[in-house]
Design an enzyme around this catalytic site. Structure first.
Site, short mmCIF file in Angstrom:
data_model
loop_
_atom_site.label_atom_id
_atom_site.label_comp_id
_atom_site.label_asym_id
_atom_site.label_seq_id
_atom_site.Cartn_x
_atom_site.Cartn_y
_atom_site.Cartn_z
N ILE A 247 0.82 -1.23 0.00
CA ILE A 247 0.00 0.00 0.00
C ILE A 247 0.85 1.27 0.00
CG2 ILE A 247 -2.32 -0.47 0.94
CD1 ILE A 247 -1.12 0.10 3.71
N HIS B 284 7.51 -11.84 4.93
CA HIS B 284 7.10 -11.36 3.60
C HIS B 284 8.33 -10.93 2.82
CE1 HIS B 284 6.90 -8.09 6.56
NE2 HIS B 284 7.30 -7.27 5.60
P1 AMP Z 1 8.11 -4.44 6.67
O1 AMP Z 1 8.52 -3.10 7.15
O2 AMP Z 1 9.18 -5.17 5.92
O3 AMP Z 1 7.50 -5.27 7.79
O4 AMP Z 1 7.00 -4.19 5.57
C1 AMP Z 1 5.64 -4.15 5.79
C2 AMP Z 1 5.04 -3.61 4.53
O5 AMP Z 1 3.66 -3.87 4.55
C3 AMP Z 1 5.21 -2.09 4.35
O6 AMP Z 1 5.92 -1.86 3.13
C4 AMP Z 1 3.77 -1.57 4.30
O7 AMP Z 1 3.61 -0.53 3.39
C5 AMP Z 1 3.01 -2.82 3.89
N1 AMP Z 1 1.62 -2.87 4.30
C6 AMP Z 1 1.11 -2.61 5.51
N2 AMP Z 1 -0.22 -2.81 5.53
C7 AMP Z 1 -0.55 -3.22 4.27
C8 AMP Z 1 -1.77 -3.58 3.63
N3 AMP Z 1 -2.94 -3.56 4.29
N4 AMP Z 1 -1.75 -3.94 2.33
C9 AMP Z 1 -0.58 -3.95 1.66
N5 AMP Z 1 0.61 -3.63 2.20
C10 AMP Z 1 0.63 -3.26 3.49
#
Ligand code: AMP
Length: 115
Positions: A32, A101
């Site tokens: 997002i 992820h």
């Molecule tokens: P990390 O910092 O590696 O844990 O990455 C988490 C990622 O999840 C970040 O890049 C956020 O922008 C993404 N994120 C958080 N909530 C959502 C969501 N509902 N849909 C898609 N991406 C998300």
């Protein structure tokens, strides 16, 4: 039992996401807050909390996840120009969602070193 995260809810279709790929092992959806023209997250359907958990995981699950990441990148048309795969891990790695992820970033030339 690990705490439920936003990605658990995406996997269960409890909250919306822009899915780009799914097979028996992985789900991929757009981030997002994209940090590149193409920014997709790939999660394994069999939950692990972080990259560190791969050390003790069944190698078949590890392989299925990694192959899924490569397939997503291929489906996104990124093989020709290349892309970056990032696993933010733990506190110093700035992991914010405690569900493993892979970030696939592409569509522009990356910089090195990362911050
Ligand atoms: P990390 O910092 O590696 O844990 O990455 C988490 C990622 O999840 C970040 O890049 C956020 O922008 C993404 N994120 C958080 N909530 C959502 C969501 N509902 N849909 C898609 N991406 C998300």
């Amino acid at each position: 039992m690990s705490e439920e995260t936003i990605f658990d809810k995406i996997l269960k279709n409890e909250i919306p996401s822009e899915k780009v790929f799914e097979n028996e092992h992985v789900l991929a959806f757009r981030d997002i807050e994209p940090q590149a023209p193409i920014h997709v997250l790939v999660i394994p359907k069999r939950k692990m909390e972080s990259f560190a958990d791969l050390a003790d995981a069944d190698p078949r699950d590890v392989a299925a996840f990694m192959q899924g990441v490569a397939r997503v990148a291929r489906e996104l048309g990124l093989d020709e120009n290349g892309y970056r795969v990032v696993f933010n891990t733990g506190r110093d790695g700035l992991q914010t969602v405690q569900y493993i992820h892979a970030h696939i970033l592409g569509g522009r030339s990356m910089k090195w070193p990362p911050g």
